[in-house]
Design a protein around this motif. Structure first.
Motif, mmCIF file in Angstrom:
data_model
loop_
_atom_site.group_PDB
_atom_site.id
_atom_site.type_symbol
_atom_site.label_atom_id
_atom_site.label_comp_id
_atom_site.label_asym_id
_atom_site.label_seq_id
_atom_site.Cartn_x
_atom_site.Cartn_y
_atom_site.Cartn_z
ATOM 1 N N UNK A 180 0.832 -1.205 0.000
ATOM 2 C CA UNK A 180 0.000 0.000 0.000
ATOM 3 C C UNK A 180 0.866 1.255 0.000
ATOM 4 N N UNK A 181 0.383 2.294 -0.693
ATOM 5 C CA UNK A 181 1.059 3.587 -0.659
ATOM 6 C C UNK A 181 1.110 4.056 0.792
ATOM 7 N N UNK A 182 2.284 4.495 1.241
ATOM 8 C CA UNK A 182 2.416 4.937 2.617
ATOM 9 C C UNK A 182 2.657 3.803 3.598
ATOM 10 N N UNK A 183 2.814 2.565 3.080
ATOM 11 C CA UNK A 183 3.138 1.435 3.952
ATOM 12 C C UNK A 183 1.973 0.487 4.153
ATOM 13 N N UNK A 184 2.288 -0.787 4.307
ATOM 14 C CA UNK A 184 1.253 -1.795 4.472
ATOM 15 C C UNK A 184 0.441 -1.552 5.741
ATOM 16 N N UNK A 238 -6.248 -4.966 -3.296
ATOM 17 C CA UNK A 238 -7.352 -4.050 -2.995
ATOM 18 C C UNK A 238 -6.879 -2.836 -2.197
ATOM 19 N N UNK A 239 -5.661 -2.864 -1.688
ATOM 20 C CA UNK A 239 -5.131 -1.659 -1.001
ATOM 21 C C UNK A 239 -4.811 -0.546 -2.006
ATOM 22 N N UNK A 240 -4.634 -0.900 -3.271
ATOM 23 C CA UNK A 240 -4.179 0.101 -4.246
ATOM 24 C C UNK A 240 -5.345 0.955 -4.758
ATOM 25 N N UNK A 241 -5.121 2.250 -4.777
ATOM 26 C CA UNK A 241 -6.186 3.174 -5.167
ATOM 27 C C UNK A 241 -6.785 2.866 -6.533
ATOM 28 N N UNK A 242 -5.939 2.504 -7.475
ATOM 29 C CA UNK A 242 -6.461 2.276 -8.825
ATOM 30 C C UNK A 242 -7.333 1.022 -8.874
ATOM 31 N N UNK A 243 -6.988 0.024 -8.085
ATOM 32 C CA UNK A 243 -7.817 -1.196 -8.030
ATOM 33 C C UNK A 243 -9.154 -0.883 -7.351
ATOM 34 N N UNK A 244 -9.098 -0.132 -6.270
ATOM 35 C CA UNK A 244 -10.333 0.279 -5.590
ATOM 36 C C UNK A 244 -11.213 1.122 -6.529
ATOM 37 N N UNK A 245 -10.579 2.018 -7.245
ATOM 38 C CA UNK A 245 -11.323 2.852 -8.200
ATOM 39 C C UNK A 245 -12.079 1.970 -9.193
ATOM 40 N N UNK A 246 -11.409 0.961 -9.714
ATOM 41 C CA UNK A 246 -12.069 0.087 -10.691
ATOM 42 C C UNK A 246 -13.234 -0.673 -10.047
ATOM 43 N N UNK A 264 1.636 14.099 2.056
ATOM 44 C CA UNK A 264 0.626 14.002 3.106
ATOM 45 C C UNK A 264 -0.371 12.884 2.802
ATOM 46 N N UNK A 265 -0.667 12.693 1.523
ATOM 47 C CA UNK A 265 -1.664 11.702 1.095
ATOM 48 C C UNK A 265 -1.041 10.789 0.047
ATOM 49 N N UNK A 266 -0.289 9.797 0.500
ATOM 50 C CA UNK A 266 0.457 8.988 -0.478
ATOM 51 C C UNK A 266 -0.437 8.215 -1.448
ATOM 52 N N UNK A 267 -1.706 7.988 -1.082
ATOM 53 C CA UNK A 267 -2.577 7.198 -1.956
ATOM 54 C C UNK A 267 -3.047 7.982 -3.177
ATOM 55 N N UNK A 268 -2.824 9.289 -3.164
ATOM 56 C CA UNK A 268 -3.422 10.107 -4.219
ATOM 57 C C UNK A 268 -2.868 9.782 -5.605
ATOM 58 N N UNK A 269 -1.582 9.432 -5.659
ATOM 59 C CA UNK A 269 -0.968 9.108 -6.958
ATOM 60 C C UNK A 269 -1.680 7.898 -7.564
ATOM 61 N N UNK A 270 -1.732 6.827 -6.793
ATOM 62 C CA UNK A 270 -2.310 5.581 -7.295
ATOM 63 C C UNK A 270 -3.781 5.770 -7.656
ATOM 64 N N UNK A 271 -4.493 6.514 -6.822
ATOM 65 C CA UNK A 271 -5.941 6.641 -7.010
ATOM 66 C C UNK A 271 -6.308 7.563 -8.180
#
Lengths: 585, 585
Positions: A323-327, A337-345, B504-511
Motif C-alpha cells: 500500500x502507498x504509505x506502507x502496508x 485491494x489496497x491500491x487506489x487504482x484497483x479500488x477505483x475500478x 501528506x496523502x500517499x494514496x493520491x498518486x495511485x488513485x
C-alpha cells in the motif's frame, strides 16, 4: 473461483425499502393475491440457489463446448437439457406468466431480480427461457383465445420454447425491407415462406417444440404482420403432429454466447397463424421487444454483478505490491485491494451495478402498474415504461460491457486467460449492446420518440417526480441533493433545446441521442444513489448503511460529473458530426 | 471485406510536414547516412504491400486455427512459418537494428509506422518480430561485445527470435517476488533454474532458436539480475549445439491473439549469461520494456486503424433506413453513413487514431534523438521519452479497444459474427491494456515518477514547448488554440497540486493516476489536431486539407471536453476511493 452468490441483501432492500414493493403490490389486486414480501423473499432465496447450483456450473463448459449443428439438429452443450428441464419444472419460465394459463403470476418487479441472478450465473442458458417468456407475453397480449389456450400453457411450463423472428439479411434495424411472405389459406391460417437470420434460440434440443413469432408481409402489402409459426404442427387436442417445414439453415459462429443457438431459419410453406391485426405486426412485436429490451438490459446488469464479485474476490486474495504509505498490516506484500487504482475500478463497477439494479426494479414496477393498475396511475406508469425501457436496455448493457472489461483489468494477465472466466463475460455480454435494437437505436427511440415526441412532457413529469422525491429525503447530503436536482432540471432544459431545434435540423436527434441517453442515465443513477443511501440509514445492519453512504459519496463525487460531460456534448450539437462529406470518411 | 490499405498519405504527411523528419534526420548523422524521405517513402510503400499481401491473409485463419502445443513442440498456424521467413528475409525484424550487426539502422520515427501497418494487418504475427527487436535492443544496449556479436546478427536477420521472461505466478506487477535462481558457474556463465509464465513467443516453430532474456536472482541476493538464456546452446563458432534445458510447460488458452504463443517456460539448470551488472537487471530489462511499451501502444493504434477501415467501408456499403430529413439521393434507403450516430462513431475512431499516430511518431522521433543525438537536445529527448512512453502504451492501447468496440457497433449484429472479422480485433487488442505493465501501472509510472518525480519539471518543459508551438500556428482557429493552450496549462497546475499533496496523502498518486493520464492524452491529442490541421493547409491535395480541418473541429468540439472531465476527477481527489473499508467491498 468462488461460486456466484446473489446480492440478496441489496435485492431485498431495493424491493422493500427503496421502491416499497409491499405498498405497490397492495394497490394491485391481481398481484396481491399471488405475492407478499415473504413469498418474494422465498422465491429470491430459491433463485439464488438454482443460479449457483444449477446454472453457474454449466456456464464455462457451455462456452468451451458450444452449440453444434449436425444432421439438421441443433445440439446444446452437455448439461443444458437436464438443467433446462429442472429449471422449467421449477416454474421459472412462467414466473411472471398468466395464472389462467399456468403461469405463476408474479410481478415483474420481482421477476427482474430473478432474471438478474440467472444472467449472472449463465448468460447463454438464460436466453432460452427469456425468449420463451417474451413470446408468451406477446401471444397473451395480442393472440386469439384459441392460440392462447393452445400454446401458453406449454410455454409457461417450459415444455415448448419461443423465438422472435424479425431480421433478414437486408432488413435489420430497418424492417421495411423484409421479404418473408404470408399467403392466406382457406382455413384462416397462412402459408409462410422466407428466411430469417440471427434467430436466438431458433432451434435447439431443450424442448419438443419451438414457437416462432415471425414477421412477414401479406400479398400486395407493404405492411408487416405477425404470425405464430410452430416448428412442429399442433393438432386440436394439443398433441404434436407433423413437421411444419421450419428448418435451420445454419448456426452462427459468434464472439461469445457460444451455448446460445443463433440460427438462420427457413420457412418453406410453413403454416402460421396471424397474431393481432393484419399489417399491424410491428405493434404486436413491440410488446415482445419491449420485454426483451428490458431483459437484455438485465443481461448486462447480471454480467456487471458477476464481474464485480469475481474481481472483488480476486482483489482481496491476490497479493502484489505494498500500500502507498506502507502496508496497513505491516506485511511485505498486500492484497491488491489496497491500491487506489484497483479500488477505483471496483467502486466504478459496484456503484453502476447497484444503481443499475434500481433502474431494473423501477422499470419492473412501472411495468406491473401499467399492466395491472387502473386509471391515471396506470396511464402514468405506461408513459414511464416508454421512457425507461430504451434507457434500461442501452444504459444497463453498456455498463455491463464496461463492468466486464474493468473487472478483467483487475485480474491483470490472468484476466486474458480463458480458464479464469472473466473474459467470457466480456464476450458474452458484448452482444447485449447490439441485439434487440442497437444501443444507438435505443437512444434515438428515447430522444426522438419518448422525450421529444410529446414535447418533453413525459420526461418533465418523471423528472419533477424525482425532484419532489429528493426534497423529501432527510438523510442525504444537502449539496448532493442540490447537485442532482440541478442536473435533473438540466435534462429538461437540454431536451427542450433539442425539441426546438429538431424541425430545422432533423439530424440533431440521431447525432446527439447517445449522449443524451448517457446524460439521463448518469443523472438518474445519482438520484438512485441518494434514494438508496437515504433509505439505508434505517437499515438494521449499520455496516450496510455505512457502505451505501460510501458508495453514494463515490458516485456523486466521481461518476456523476459524466452527466455534465454528456449534456455538454448534446449542447455542442450535430454540426461537426454532419459537416464532413461522405467521400472524406 | 476489403483488404487492409495503409493510410500512406497520413503517414507521409506526419513524417514530412507535421514532425519534419528531414530536419530531424539531418541533425542525426548516424540516421542521415541511412535514410532520407525518398527512402522512407519507398520503405512505407513496401511495408503497406507486405502487410496487405503477406500478413493480413493469415490473420483470420490464424485466429481460427491457433497455436498448438504437441509433443513438447509449439506449432504456429498454417502459413505463419512461410510468412515469417519471407518477413525476416525482407529485413523487417532488423529494420531499426544496428547496421554493425546486420540491422538496417532505420530511425524509430519510421519504424513506428511500419509497426503500425503490421499490427493493423495481423496483431498475433507481428508480436514475434516485435519481441525479437526488443530483445536485440536490450542486448545491444547492455550486453557484452561477445554476446552482441554472437546473437545480434542472427536476431536482426530473423533467424533466431527473442522473448522477455519476467512474470512468475506469484510475481506479476510486483517483481520483487521472483524465485527463478541463477547460480554462478566456473566459466563465468550461470545455471538458471525456475519457471516463468505468460511468455509471449516463448517457443514456436518459426525460428531455429529462441533467445530468452530472463530475470532471476543470484544466491543470497534479493536483487534481480538479467540473463540471456538461449533455447539451444550456441557454440563459439555460432553453430547450434545441444538443448539448453529450456522447455515449454504448457501454452495458455486466451481470449484472443490465438496465433501468438503464450508459454509457461521451465529452466532446469539452463546455461545463461549475465546482461549488464549483477542485481541491476530491472534497469536493463526496462530498455526492452520501454521499447515494448511503445510497440504495444502501436498494437492498439494498428487495431484502431484496421477497425476504422472496416467500419467505414461497411457504413458506406450497408443500406438501412433513410437520412433524417430525407435521402440526399432521393433513394428509399441510404447507406448507414448518413446517420448521425454512425458518423459520430466513425469520427470518434478516426480522430483518435490519427492523433494517436502523431503520438507514436513523436515518441519515435524523441527515441531517435535520445539514442543518436548529442548534448542538451539528447538529454531533453530522453526526458520526453520518459514522459511519453507510458502515455503511448496506455492511451494508445485504451483507444485501440475503444476503437474496436465502436467499430463492432457500426456492424450491428454482423459485428458479433466471427466471419466478419471485427470481433477478432476486440479480442486481440484487449491484452494490450494489460501486458507490459497494466495501463494502471503505466499511469502510476507517469504521474508518480515521470510527472511528479521531478516536481513537474519535465511536464512543464514539454507543455511549454507545445504552448509555444501552438502560438506559431497561423491557420488554426484562435478559439481552439486558446482552449488547448488553457488545458495544457491546467495540466501543470493539476500536476503541481498532486505533487504538493502526495507526501501528506500517499494514496493520491495511485488513485488519481489513470484520470491524469487520460487528461494528458486528451489535451495532447487536441494539440496534435491543431498541428495537423494547420500543417494540412499547405497540402497539395485540397480535400486532404479540408478533411483534416473537419476532423480537427470535431475533435475540439466533441472529444477535447473529456480532458476537462478527467482533470476534474483528479481534483476530486482520492478520499471517496480510499475511505471505504476493505470488508465492505
Amino acid at each position: 473461483m468462488n461460486p456466484y452468490q446473489a446480492p440478496l441483501a441489496e435485492m431485498k432492500f431495493l424491493l422493500d425499502k427503496v421502491f416499497d414493493a409491499p405498498q405497490t403490490w397492495a394497490s394491485l389486486p391481481a398481484i396481491a393475491e399471488n405475492v407478499d414480501m415473504d413469498t418474494a423473499v422465498a422465491i429470491m432465496d430459491e433463485a439464488d440457489k438454482i443460479s449457483r447450483e444449477l446454472l453457474h456450473p454449466i456456464n464455462r463448459s457451455g462456452d468451451e463446448q458450444g452449440v453444434v449443428h449436425q444432421d439438421d439438429k441443433v445440439i446444446t452443450p452437455d448439461g443444458y437439457k437436464e438443467a433446462y428441464t429442472q429449471y422449467a419444472e421449477g416454474g421459472w419460465v412462467g414466473l411472471c406468466g398468466e395464472p389462467e394459463f399456468g403461469g405463476m403470476g408474479m410481478p415483474k418487479m420481482l421477476g427482474v431480480l430473478v432474471d438478474e441472478m440467472a444472467y449472472s450465473a449463465c448468460n447463454a442458458f438464460t436466453l432460452y427461457g427469456s425468449l420463451t417468456a417474451g413470446a408468451a407475453l406477446c401471444i397473451n397480449a395480442h393472440g386469439s383465445d384459441e392460440l392462447k389456450q393452445k400454446y401458453l400453457p406449454m410455454m409457461y411450463s417450459g415444455e415448448w420454447s419461443g423465438a422472435m423472428d424479425m431480421t433478414e439479411p437486408q432488413a435489420g434495424s430497418d424492417l421495411r425491407g423484409i421479404r418473408t411472405k404470408a399467403v392466406p389459406l382457406d382455413d384462416g391460417s397462412y402459408s409462410i415462406t422466407g428466411s430469417k437470420i440471427f434467430i436466438t434460440a431458433g432451434d435447439h434440443d431443450l424442448t419438443e417444440n419451438v414457437i416462432h413469432l415471425v414477421l412477414a408481409k401479406l400479398p400486395d402489402s407493404n405492411g408487416i404482420s405477425l404470425f405464430l409459426v410452430p416448428k412442429i404442427k399442433v393438432d386440436d387436442s394439443g398433441a404434436l403432429g407433423e413437421s411444419n417445414h421450419v428448418t435451420v439453415g445454419s448456426i452462427e459462429h459468434k464472439m461469445g454466447l457460444k451455448a446460445s443457438s443463433t440460427c438462420v431459419m427457413n420457412y418453406d410453406d410453413a403454416q402460421g397463424y396471424l397474431i393481432g391485426r393484419a399489417n399491424r405486426g410491428l405493434v404486436c412485436m413491440f410488446t415482445m421487444m419491449n420485454y426483451e429490451r428490458l431483459a437484455i438490459g438485465i443481461q448486462g446488469l447480471g454480467t456487471s454483478q458477476a464481474a464485480y464479485q469475481m474481481a472483488a474476490d480476486y482483489a482481496k486474495e491476490r497479493v502484489q505490491g505494498v500500500a502507498a504509505g506502507g502496508s496497513p498490516t505491516g506485511a511485505t506484500s498486500d492484497p491488491i485491494i489496497v491500491h487506489g487504482d484497483v479500488r477505483r475500478m471496483l467502486l466504478n463497477i459496484r456503484v453502476l451495478t447497484e444503481a443499475g439494479r434500481a433502474l431494473s426494479v423501477l422499470t419492473g414496477q412501472q411495468l406491473d402498474i401499467a399492466k395491472y393498475g387502473e386509471g391515471e396511475a396506470q396511464a402514468k406508469a405506461s408513459r414511464y415504461v416508454g421512457l425507461l425501457t430504451p434507457v434500461a436496455k442501452a444504459f444497463l448493457s453498456d455498463r455491463g460491457l464496461d463492468a466486464a472489461i474493468t473487472a478483467q483489468q483487475v485480474f491483470g494477465g490472468h484476466g486474458y486467460i480463458r480458464e479464469t472466466g472473466i473474459e467470457q463475460l466480456v464476450r458474452d455480454t458484448r452482444i447485449a449492446q447490439i441485439y434487440e435494437g442497437t444501443n444507438g437505436i435505443q437512444a434515438i427511440d428515447f430522444l426522438g420518440r419518448k422525450v421529444t415526441g410529446d414535447k418533453v412532457a413525459a420526461l418533465t413529469e418523471f423528472v419533477n417526480e424525482c425532484t419532489a422525491k429528493l426534497a423529501t429525503l432527510s438523510h442525504a447530503d444537502a449539496a448532493h441533493k442540490a447537485k442532482v436536482t440541478d442536473l435533473l432540471q438540466q435534462l429538461i432544459l437540454v431536451a427542450s433545446e433539442i425539441n426546438d431545434k429538431k424541425l430545422e435540423k432533423p439530424a440533431v436527434i440521431n447525432a446527439c441521442a447517445v449522449d443524451f441517453l448517457d446524460a439521463f442515465g448518469h443523472v438518474l443513477y445519482g438520484y438512485f444513489w441518494l434514494l438508496m443511501s437515504d433509505a439505508a440509514v434505517s437499515h438494521a445492519d449499520k455496516e450496510f448503511a455505512a457502505q451505501k453512504r460510501y458508495l453514494s459519496d463515490f458516485y456523486i463525487n466521481k461518476m456523476l460529473p459524466k452527466a455534465e460531460y454528456h449534456l455538454a456534448q448534446v449542447r455542442a450539437g450535430d454540426e461537426t458530426i454532419m459537416n464532413m462529406p461522405e467521400s472524406l470518411f
